[in-house]
Enzyme design. Sequence first.
Site, PDB file in Angstrom:
ATOM      1  N   ASP A   7      35.932  51.964  69.732  1.00  0.00           N
ATOM      2  CA  ASP A   7      35.304  53.280  69.706  1.00  0.00           C
ATOM      3  C   ASP A   7      35.303  53.750  71.159  1.00  0.00           C
ATOM      4  OD1 ASP A   7      33.849  55.572  68.957  1.00  0.00           O
ATOM      5  OD2 ASP A   7      31.943  54.556  69.325  1.00  0.00           O
ATOM      6  N   GLU A  67      39.772  54.528  67.306  1.00  0.00           N
ATOM      7  CA  GLU A  67      39.339  55.776  66.693  1.00  0.00           C
ATOM      8  C   GLU A  67      39.948  56.942  67.459  1.00  0.00           C
ATOM      9  OE1 GLU A  67      35.431  56.866  64.511  1.00  0.00           O
ATOM     10  OE2 GLU A  67      35.100  57.194  66.656  1.00  0.00           O
ATOM     11  N   ASP A 140      27.790  52.163  69.137  1.00  0.00           N
ATOM     12  CA  ASP A 140      29.202  52.152  69.537  1.00  0.00           C
ATOM     13  C   ASP A 140      29.896  50.877  69.066  1.00  0.00           C
ATOM     14  OD1 ASP A 140      29.147  54.558  71.679  1.00  0.00           O
ATOM     15  OD2 ASP A 140      27.352  53.313  71.854  1.00  0.00           O
TER      16      ASP A 140
END
Length: 164
Positions: A7, A67, A140
């Site tokens: 992330d 991501e 996160d």
Amino acid sequence: MRILGIDPGTAILGYGIIDSVGNQLKPVDYGCIRTEANTDMPSRLGILYEDLTSLIETYKPDAMAVEELFFNRNVTTAITVGQARGVVLLAGVQAKMSVFEYTPLQVKQAICGYGRADKQQVQEMVKMFLNLKVIPKPDDAADALAVSICHAHCAPILSKLSGK
């Protein structure tokens, strides 16, 4: 297959490493790489690269799932996250890993079966898929684990489509 989920971010970069064997998903490690706000951007990117490279060397993942950038109205944030993504992708390619990218919608669809699931739903599913006692913190890290689980679900289909 060992999967490193990312992330991306410049202040906090979440990572989640899982092993996917058959239908079993097992957590290996998860957490965050943090950089200080008062540090200049080149130095922050250098810290992200060095720490991520160290994680790759330690855990030797087979694949990296990152991501994709979700663009909102804050252009400055989008640019800095884009820079962090570039560092992440470079680290994966230099480590000769297969690198895959997933949108937030794809991650939510793979984890919850619904692309508009909220953060709490995604975190509960991460906890369930990995048989954890509590939701991983910080957010996160949970998001990075969700990206790695997404890839674990998509990898067999991608493999068949590529003929490998």
